[in-house]
Design a protein around this motif. Structure first.
Motif, PDB file in Angstrom:
ATOM      1  N   LEU A  40      56.032  21.331 -19.282  1.00 16.22           N
ATOM      2  CA  LEU A  40      56.457  22.350 -18.309  1.00 16.22           C
ATOM      3  C   LEU A  40      56.217  23.752 -18.856  1.00 16.22           C
ATOM      4  O   LEU A  40      55.872  24.674 -18.114  1.00 16.22           O
ATOM      5  CB  LEU A  40      57.936  22.153 -17.950  1.00 16.22           C
ATOM      6  CG  LEU A  40      58.264  20.861 -17.197  1.00 16.22           C
ATOM      7  CD1 LEU A  40      59.766  20.739 -16.954  1.00 16.22           C
ATOM      8  CD2 LEU A  40      57.512  20.763 -15.876  1.00 16.22           C
ATOM      9  N   GLN A  45      56.392  24.349 -13.490  1.00 18.33           N
ATOM     10  CA  GLN A  45      56.953  23.278 -12.658  1.00 18.33           C
ATOM     11  C   GLN A  45      55.877  22.762 -11.721  1.00 18.33           C
ATOM     12  O   GLN A  45      55.122  23.554 -11.148  1.00 18.33           O
ATOM     13  CB  GLN A  45      58.099  23.833 -11.790  1.00 18.33           C
ATOM     14  CG  GLN A  45      59.381  24.131 -12.544  1.00 18.33           C
ATOM     15  CD  GLN A  45      60.184  22.863 -12.844  1.00 18.33           C
ATOM     16  OE1 GLN A  45      60.085  21.880 -12.121  1.00 18.33           O
ATOM     17  NE2 GLN A  45      60.958  22.901 -13.920  1.00 18.33           N
ATOM     18  N   LEU A 158      62.841  15.113 -11.454  1.00 18.17           N
ATOM     19  CA  LEU A 158      61.746  16.047 -11.207  1.00 18.17           C
ATOM     20  C   LEU A 158      61.017  15.762  -9.894  1.00 18.17           C
ATOM     21  O   LEU A 158      60.571  16.680  -9.204  1.00 18.17           O
ATOM     22  CB  LEU A 158      60.758  15.960 -12.381  1.00 18.17           C
ATOM     23  CG  LEU A 158      59.743  17.062 -12.519  1.00 18.17           C
ATOM     24  CD1 LEU A 158      60.423  18.404 -12.782  1.00 18.17           C
ATOM     25  CD2 LEU A 158      58.786  16.745 -13.686  1.00 18.17           C
TER      26      LEU A 158
END
Ligand SMILES: Cc1cc2nc3c(=O)[nH]c(=O)nc-3n(C[C@H](O)[C@H](O)[C@H](O)COP(=O)(O)O)c2cc1C
Ligand code: SF4
Length: 435
Positions: A40, A45, A158
């Motif tokens: 990340l 993201q 996620l």
């Protein structure tokens, strides 16, 4: 070409992923998997690309403008596959990381070092085609790494799409698209009889998007960074980078990420060049084409460039032979391995490849092959006679050897071999296939 939709004109979101290489692999020498936090930090993201059908169309258009083509061997335009599946309900995504080809390691290295990038791509693909589930079929050498990465993401909540991992069958034909589906469905790693397209009816009859794992990794980057960023490297007709496995007689065999269009000689230099005077190259994999290394050195590594010397990019493998190795002996070992890898379902593949491999072995051993028969069988077997492309690919590789090593064939027919290198074999084949 599709006009660029205004809302999908993604540009580089930040400078964490510059256009320079490597894009897919970690920068540096670590051979450990990149953890989620580091992933990340490098890429940001993952972007959930598509909540509405309009947004999905925009992202498919962006992928089309980027010109992403599949990295699993056939080079099919990814946007067309996305569009075919996105138009249907209950779709599912499969990432093909089977990589059954013994000399190729690019997908194992990618999954082993950048598992989250492939997973980002699988999730992006799922969002784009409206799927809620994506399955990564990963070579057994790296399936635990990918499974650990999936667990990390679950703990971090996620992804919306459900991710899972299936260890692949470690066999050459197990990576063929319908064989991958067969393996997940029934644990049988053989191609299915030709039927409807996977995009219409694939896994359990559902519309299925099946992409090579490297293709998914590129998709993961096009989604946030856009087509312009993607095409900052590569050629105009074939933008982007690609993973290449350098094998055989190179100083530092391994996986390298290069801009498409880099001359073949420069790619070999990344691996320290050939160890010893260069001889022939097998380009594209065991379904690929033998070519003289001096002739190939200045040729761009791209579909259009390689076409000039009658070669295809295939699965991104360049295997080098030193000048003192016998190309016929190498070809005979690979031919026997490929013949033994037939899934045993189609007559021309089972009997034809076995007979062809027998003649190539006779040629390599100086046992007096029947060259007229060999050429006739090559013409008969390699003309789309199997349910999958296994016979065609095998025949292509053998036919190119007969063309390139014609002088050596004359020697062998007269009973001697000019190769002074060990005949133990340079290019890997599993021990079980050796007679
Ligand atoms: C015998 C055979 C073996 C194959 N093995 C693989 C493989 O190991 N990995 C792979 O991605 N594609 C493999 N392919 C190609 C797949 O059928 C399919 O075209 C590819 O996975 C599609 O992904 P892409 O469009 O992203 O390239 C193989 C094809 C054949 C005929
Ligand atoms: S062509 Fe060969 S590998 Fe392909 S399905 Fe038929 S028997 Fe199996």
């Amino acid at each position: 070409m599709t006009a660029r939709p205004a809302s999908a004109q993604a540009t580089v979101a930040d400078d964490r992923v510059p256009a320079r290489l490597p894009r897919l692999l970690p920068d540096g020498f670590s051979d450990k998997p990149t953890c989620l936090a580091d992933h990340l930090a490098r890429y940001g993201q993952p972007v959930a690309p598509a909540q509405s059908s309009r947004r999905r169309e925009e992202f498919i258009a962006e992928v089309e403008i980027a010109g992403l083509a599949g990295r699993g061997g056939a080079g099919f335009p990814t946007a067309r596959k996305l569009a075919a599946v996105a138009s249907r309900r209950h779709a599912i995504v499969i990432g093909n990381g089977t990589e059954g080809e013994p000399a190729s390691t690019k997908d194992k290295v990618l999954l082993g070092r950048s598992p989250h990038l492939v997973l980002d791509g699988a999730v992006a693909a799922a969002e784009i085609v409206g799927a809620t589930e994506a399955i990564i079929v990963a070579h057994p050498a790296v399936s635990d790494i990918v499974a650990a990465a999936v667990s990390e993401r679950r703990r971090a909540r996620l992804d919306r799409a459900r991710l899972s991992v299936v260890p692949a069958a470690d066999e050459f034909v197990a990576g063929e698209a319908s064989a991958v589906v067969h393996w997940i469905e029934r644990g049988i790693p053989t191609p299915k009889p030709p039927g409807r397209r996977l995009s219409e009816s694939g896994l359990h009859g559902r519309p299925t998007l099946l992409q090579n794992v490297e293709t998914l990794a590129h998709l993961a980057l096009i989604t946030p960074y856009g087509a312009d960023w993607f095409s900052a490297v590569g050629t105009v007709a074939e933008p982007g980078s690609m993973l290449v496995t350098l094998a055989g007689a190179v100083r530092y065999p391994g996986v390298y990420e290069v801009a498409i269009g880099t001359p073949v000689g420069e790619v070999l230099s990344l691996g320290g060049g050939t160890s010893g005077p260069p001889g022939a190259l097998l380009v594209g994999g065991y379904f690929g084409t033998w070519v003289d290394s001096v002739r190939a050195a200045g040729v761009p590594l791209s579909a259009a460039g390689l076409q000039q010397v009658g070669v295809g990019v295939g699965a991104g493998l360049i295997a080098a032979l030193p000048a003192n190795a016998c190309g016929l002996a190498e070809t005979a070992r690979i031919a026997r391995y490929l013949a033994s890898s037939s899934a045993g379902q189609c007559g021309p593949c089972v009997f034809g490849l076995d007979a062809i491999a027998g003649q190539v072995e006779r040629l390599a051993d100086g046992r007096g092959p029947d060259m007229a028969r060999l050429h006739r069988w090559l013409g008969q077997v390699g003309s789309g006679r199997g349910a999958c492309k296994h016979p065609d690919g095998t025949v292509r590789m053998i036919a190119s050897a007969l063309a390139l090593f014609s002088r050596e064939i004359d020697h062998h027919v007269r009973g001697w071999c000019s190769g002074s290198a060990s005949r133990a074999g340079l290019l890997p084949v599993p021990a079980w296939s050796l007679r």
